[in-house]
Scaffold this motif. Sequence first.
Motif, mmCIF file in Angstrom:
data_model
loop_
_atom_site.group_PDB
_atom_site.id
_atom_site.type_symbol
_atom_site.label_atom_id
_atom_site.label_comp_id
_atom_site.label_asym_id
_atom_site.label_seq_id
_atom_site.Cartn_x
_atom_site.Cartn_y
_atom_site.Cartn_z
ATOM 1 N N TYR A 36 0.832 -1.199 0.000
ATOM 2 C CA TYR A 36 0.000 0.000 0.000
ATOM 3 C C TYR A 36 0.871 1.255 0.000
ATOM 4 O O TYR A 36 0.637 2.201 -0.741
ATOM 5 C CB TYR A 36 -0.928 -0.025 1.221
ATOM 6 C CG TYR A 36 -1.949 1.068 1.245
ATOM 7 C CD1 TYR A 36 -3.215 0.863 0.707
ATOM 8 C CD2 TYR A 36 -1.662 2.309 1.800
ATOM 9 C CE1 TYR A 36 -4.170 1.868 0.723
ATOM 10 C CE2 TYR A 36 -2.607 3.314 1.817
ATOM 11 C CZ TYR A 36 -3.857 3.092 1.275
ATOM 12 O OH TYR A 36 -4.799 4.087 1.283
ATOM 13 N N GLU A 79 3.087 1.327 -3.451
ATOM 14 C CA GLU A 79 2.303 1.527 -4.671
ATOM 15 C C GLU A 79 1.352 2.723 -4.591
ATOM 16 O O GLU A 79 0.670 3.032 -5.561
ATOM 17 C CB GLU A 79 1.498 0.261 -4.999
ATOM 18 C CG GLU A 79 2.341 -0.992 -5.185
ATOM 19 C CD GLU A 79 3.203 -0.981 -6.433
ATOM 20 O OE1 GLU A 79 3.064 -0.068 -7.273
ATOM 21 O OE2 GLU A 79 4.036 -1.879 -6.560
ATOM 22 N N GLY A 80 1.280 3.359 -3.429
ATOM 23 C CA GLY A 80 0.362 4.491 -3.288
ATOM 24 C C GLY A 80 -1.085 4.055 -3.196
ATOM 25 O O GLY A 80 -1.996 4.751 -3.613
ATOM 26 N N GLY A 131 9.131 8.405 -8.395
ATOM 27 C CA GLY A 131 7.673 8.338 -8.448
ATOM 28 C C GLY A 131 7.188 7.462 -9.596
ATOM 29 O O GLY A 131 6.000 7.391 -9.884
ATOM 30 N N ASP A 152 -0.425 7.718 8.950
ATOM 31 C CA ASP A 152 1.004 7.875 8.671
ATOM 32 C C ASP A 152 1.880 7.577 9.883
ATOM 33 O O ASP A 152 2.957 6.990 9.740
ATOM 34 C CB ASP A 152 1.306 9.281 8.146
ATOM 35 C CG ASP A 152 0.802 9.512 6.738
ATOM 36 O OD1 ASP A 152 0.302 8.543 6.105
ATOM 37 O OD2 ASP A 152 0.921 10.653 6.254
ATOM 38 N N PHE A 207 8.701 6.887 1.398
ATOM 39 C CA PHE A 207 7.450 7.195 0.698
ATOM 40 C C PHE A 207 6.541 8.224 1.358
ATOM 41 O O PHE A 207 5.668 8.765 0.707
ATOM 42 C CB PHE A 207 6.653 5.914 0.429
ATOM 43 C CG PHE A 207 7.301 5.033 -0.586
ATOM 44 C CD1 PHE A 207 7.100 5.259 -1.945
ATOM 45 C CD2 PHE A 207 8.144 3.999 -0.202
ATOM 46 C CE1 PHE A 207 7.715 4.463 -2.894
ATOM 47 C CE2 PHE A 207 8.757 3.195 -1.164
ATOM 48 C CZ PHE A 207 8.552 3.430 -2.501
#
Length: 187
Positions: A71, A74-75, A120, A171, A185
């Motif tokens: 997660y 890979e965003g 990115g 976060d 990230f």
Amino acid sequence: METLEWWDLIESARSACGERAGDRDPADDPLPDAVLDRVAALPPEEIIGFARHFSTVFDAAYLAPLWAAAYLIEGGCGDDGFMDFRSGLMLQGRAAFDGAVADPDSLADLPVVRRMATTGKGWLGCEEMLYLARNAYVRRTGSGDDFDAAFDGPVERPAPARGDRWDVEDDSEMRRRLPRLAALFLT
């Protein structure tokens, strides 16, 4: 096919691709085709053995902490994305795969992950691996019917991924649980 043979086949394909083995750029990634060529050269019963070992290895990575790492890297990561992620992780080789299963934060050491964090761009997943054994069988025999009859599909997974789960949108929790990946990230 034994587990060591399975991993040797992956490592052989990685060696043949040289530095490009870690590219993971879907547009011109040579690694899935290199694995496909090796698997398609096997006798049909060994291709089915490859598929069975794929399912076992694939299931070993069905872990909530690894999903959280995916997660972050890979965003975002849904069910299909996590399938692709685990498949692509196999292509990183046994040491990287075993390391990630034991400690998902170790993914911060992979060049492809570091490149993704700095540019990115990139992708660790590999959807082609999900169909590789069947495609190899069809290439070898001309039909997938016997493959479908002989191979009963992936190992059943428990409904939720195994292991500790946490809020991947938090976060501070990601920094606590995956500090090295979070440093790459999370801004």
